[in-house]
Design an enzyme around this catalytic site. Structure first.
Site, mmCIF file in Angstrom:
data_model
loop_
_atom_site.group_PDB
_atom_site.id
_atom_site.type_symbol
_atom_site.label_atom_id
_atom_site.label_comp_id
_atom_site.label_asym_id
_atom_site.label_seq_id
_atom_site.Cartn_x
_atom_site.Cartn_y
_atom_site.Cartn_z
ATOM 1 N N ALA A 10 3.541 11.886 7.641
ATOM 2 C CA ALA A 10 2.202 12.484 7.693
ATOM 3 C C ALA A 10 2.282 13.997 7.692
ATOM 4 C CB ALA A 10 1.468 11.995 8.951
ATOM 5 N N ARG A 16 -5.872 18.430 -1.826
ATOM 6 C CA ARG A 16 -7.049 17.986 -2.581
ATOM 7 C C ARG A 16 -8.208 17.517 -1.703
ATOM 8 N NH1 ARG A 16 -5.200 13.756 -6.749
ATOM 9 N NH2 ARG A 16 -3.197 13.739 -5.699
ATOM 10 N N TYR A 101 3.119 5.383 5.491
ATOM 11 C CA TYR A 101 2.511 6.678 5.173
ATOM 12 C C TYR A 101 1.185 6.821 5.898
ATOM 13 C CZ TYR A 101 6.238 6.615 1.861
ATOM 14 O OH TYR A 101 7.503 6.568 1.342
ATOM 15 N N ASN A 376 -45.866 -6.154 31.945
ATOM 16 C CA ASN A 376 -46.437 -5.665 30.709
ATOM 17 C C ASN A 376 -46.600 -4.151 30.819
ATOM 18 O OD1 ASN A 376 -48.167 -4.961 28.518
ATOM 19 N ND2 ASN A 376 -48.741 -7.115 28.373
ATOM 20 N N ALA A 379 -49.132 0.706 26.089
ATOM 21 C CA ALA A 379 -48.779 1.731 25.107
ATOM 22 C C ALA A 379 -48.771 3.112 25.743
ATOM 23 C CB ALA A 379 -49.785 1.700 23.967
HETATM 24 C C1 UD1 Z 1 5.994 9.177 -3.555
HETATM 25 C C2 UD1 Z 1 7.240 8.515 -4.127
HETATM 26 C C3 UD1 Z 1 6.857 7.760 -5.400
HETATM 27 C C4 UD1 Z 1 5.780 6.743 -5.112
HETATM 28 C C5 UD1 Z 1 4.574 7.408 -4.441
HETATM 29 C C6 UD1 Z 1 3.618 6.363 -3.969
HETATM 30 C C7 UD1 Z 1 9.082 9.962 -3.466
HETATM 31 C C8 UD1 Z 1 10.030 10.997 -3.928
HETATM 32 N N1 UD1 Z 1 8.198 9.523 -4.393
HETATM 33 O O1 UD1 Z 1 5.568 10.128 -4.512
HETATM 34 O O2 UD1 Z 1 7.981 7.104 -5.921
HETATM 35 O O3 UD1 Z 1 5.386 6.112 -6.296
HETATM 36 O O4 UD1 Z 1 5.016 8.182 -3.302
HETATM 37 O O5 UD1 Z 1 2.463 6.992 -3.502
HETATM 38 O O6 UD1 Z 1 9.134 9.536 -2.347
HETATM 39 N N2 UD1 Z 1 5.520 13.697 2.880
HETATM 40 C C9 UD1 Z 1 6.022 14.263 4.025
HETATM 41 N N3 UD1 Z 1 6.944 15.263 3.913
HETATM 42 C C10 UD1 Z 1 7.391 15.714 2.714
HETATM 43 C C11 UD1 Z 1 6.848 15.126 1.553
HETATM 44 C C12 UD1 Z 1 5.933 14.118 1.651
HETATM 45 O O7 UD1 Z 1 5.653 13.889 5.126
HETATM 46 O O8 UD1 Z 1 8.230 16.607 2.724
HETATM 47 C C13 UD1 Z 1 4.532 12.623 2.987
HETATM 48 C C14 UD1 Z 1 3.187 13.079 2.456
HETATM 49 O O9 UD1 Z 1 2.365 13.505 3.504
HETATM 50 C C15 UD1 Z 1 2.642 11.810 1.828
HETATM 51 C C16 UD1 Z 1 3.868 10.990 1.471
HETATM 52 O O10 UD1 Z 1 4.943 11.564 2.193
HETATM 53 O O11 UD1 Z 1 1.894 11.062 2.753
HETATM 54 C C17 UD1 Z 1 4.157 10.945 0.020
HETATM 55 O O12 UD1 Z 1 4.432 12.245 -0.433
HETATM 56 P P1 UD1 Z 1 4.010 12.715 -1.875
HETATM 57 O O13 UD1 Z 1 4.616 14.021 -2.153
HETATM 58 O O14 UD1 Z 1 2.549 12.578 -2.043
HETATM 59 O O15 UD1 Z 1 4.726 11.597 -2.738
HETATM 60 P P2 UD1 Z 1 4.473 11.281 -4.225
HETATM 61 O O16 UD1 Z 1 4.836 12.489 -5.033
HETATM 62 O O17 UD1 Z 1 3.146 10.723 -4.422
#
Ligand code: UD1
Ligand code: MG
Length: 455
Positions: A10, A16, A101, A376, A379
């Site tokens: 997290a 976004r 996640y 009762n 009103a």
């Molecule tokens: C990741 C996967 C991808 C998968 C996708 C599914 C990797 C390299 N790729 O890509 O294969 O299809 O999820 O949604 O794992 N986060 C951290 N610390 C970090 C980076 C990320 O806590 O340093 C957390 C983010 O908050 C997020 C999750 O990990 O909740 C996924 O990170 P994100 O960078 O969005 O992964 P994707 O590029 O979508």
């Protein structure tokens, strides 16, 4: 029993969302995304929860100060592999580890259990799904025997690999020992310069392990929230699921697409709920309850055969069997309505105990009051419960009649069969069976000349 450690990532920024609030604290069905994941994790036997925070970590720590979770700080977001590495110290020797996640709220306990069951001395588990549009996801590479071999990220994939429609959900299960062995082997030599958790799959295969691919039962279980539009879409999915369960248990909904439950709803059978009703907290409905459109019911218990008419708001209250409420009634905390009671339009009650068969039908405020049976209330009756400093109680005995537009200045007690004349201001006790008249005497002036306009 095997130990389970659930690591929840997290730390991401959630750009976004365009929000000051960390993404995982945004709410789905009234509960933060992270709480959805934690509550599901709670239902896994013997599970400990480790949450990896980064962006907005202080807010997350504050929000979960009272919860039995371990929080780990990932100060720089160097990739999903690095994030899990940050949690390594917190994992217990000999435990199975599931990676979840914080922004994927609807993963089910059944799926997590399936993943855990697939982890053994020879295998780790990976949750995958086939998507009509796999764009953006890591693709699953399988060898000639159909065994999972590696994951390639979108940005690192060849044109051929981009054609693959089986994708990585990110959810993985293995053991503490394997993570401790493999995580230090990750590097960041890839298109994004990140330590990819996904590279563990190839390492597993190279180390002679089998990667057991488990298919996610539905896209919504593995769908992440990256924007408010995605959050709203997932909210609808979740609400439709809840509406479906409610209907299956014997309650009719005028339109399952216009039903919202932000908490729990336990309902008997043959209830009917019209459109745009919102239920919050823990609500219990009996059977044969009819709820009109636009009602908001919060943390309350509603008896059998109750009728709640349109635009009624009920909060922290108990409503007895066969009561009829609204339209436009406001039932505030601490109200207990007996059976066969009626509370009509534009009536507000607060901390009011209302005995069986009593009626407050129109335009009243009844607060800090205790009414016997078959009272009762006419009103426009107001209990004046507040003197500007303290709250005071109004007691009205059974079978009393309070005339319209009465002002009852508490503290005050009206005995059984008491009768208050309409338009009275009552500021002293009324003995049993008495008529209380507290208003100016009427005078009629004969020959009264109306004012005329100045010429
Ligand atoms: C990741 C996967 C991808 C998968 C996708 C599914 C990797 C390299 N790729 O890509 O294969 O299809 O999820 O949604 O794992 N986060 C951290 N610390 C970090 C980076 C990320 O806590 O340093 C957390 C983010 O908050 C997020 C999750 O990990 O909740 C996924 O990170 P994100 O960078 O969005 O992964 P994707 O590029 O979508
Ligand atoms: Mg990324």
């Amino acid at each position: 029993m095997t130990k389970t450690d659930i690591v929840i990532l997290a730390a991401g920024k959630g750009t976004r969302m365009r929000s000051q609030l960390p993404k995982v604290l945004h709410k789905l069905a009234g509960k933060s995304l992270l709480s959805h994941v934690l509550d599901t994790a709670d239902s896994i036997q013997g599970a400990e929860k480790i949450v990896v925070t980064g962006h907005g970590g202080d807010a997350v720590r504050e929000a979960y100060a009272d919860r039995a979770i371990k929080l780990v700080e990932q100060s720089e977001q160097l990739g999903t592999g690095h994030a899990v590495h940050c949690a390594l110290d917190q994992l217990r020797p000999g435990s199975k580890v599931v990676i979840l996640y914080g922004d994927v709220p609807l993963i089910s306990a059944a799926t997590i259990d399936k993943m855990l069951a697939a982890v053994n001395d020879n295998s780790i588990a990976l949750l995958t799904i086939q998507l009509p549009n796999p764009s953006g996801y890591g693709r699953i590479l399988r060898d000639s025997n159909g065994q999972i071999e590696a994951i390639v990220e979108q940005k690192d994939a060849s044109a051929g690999q981009l054609e693959i429609d089986e994708v990585n959900t990110g959810v993985m299960a293995l053991t503490t020992e394997l993570l401790a062995d493999w995580l230090p082997k990750l590097d960041n030599k890839n298109a994004q310069g990140e330590y990819y958790l996904t590279d563990l799959i190839a390492i597993a295969r190279q180390s002679g392990f089998n990667v057991c691919g488990i298919q996610a039962p539905s896209p919504s279980e593995v769908e992440g929230v990256n924007s408010r539009q995605q959050l709203a879409a997932l909210e609808r999915v979740y609400q439709l699921q809840q509406a479906g369960k409610l209907m299956d248990s014997g309650t009719s909904l005028a339109d399952p697409a216009r039903f919202d439950l932000r908490g729990t709803l336990v309902a008997g059978t043959d209830n009917s709920i019209d459109v745009n009703c919102v239920f919050e907290g823990d609500v219990v409905l009996g059977s044969n309850v009819v709820i009109g459109p636009n009602c908001h019911i919060i943390s309350s218990r509603i008896g059998d055969s109750v009728e709640i008419k349109a635009n009624t708001v009920i909060e922290q209250a108990v409503v007895g069997d066969r009561a009829v409420l609204g339209p436009f009634a406001r039932i505030r905390p601490g109200t207990e309505l007996g059976s066969d009671t009626k509370v009509g339009n534009f009536v507000e009650t607060k901390k009011a105990i209302v005995g069986n068969g009593s009626k407050i039908n129109h335009l009243s405020y009844v607060g800090d009051a205790e009414l016997g049976e078959k009272v009762n209330v006419g009103a426009g009756t107001i209990t004046c419960n507040y003197d500007g400093v303290n709250k005071h109680k109004t007691e009205i005995g059974s079978n009393s009649f309070i005339g319209s537009n009465s002002t009852l200045v508490a503290p005050l007690s009206i005995g059984e069969q008491g009768f208050v004349a309409a338009g009275s201001t009552i500021n002293g006790d009324v003995p049993e069976g008495n008529l209380a008249v507290g208003r100016g005497k009427q005078r009629n002036i004969a020959g009264w000349k109306r004012p005329t306009k100045n010429k």
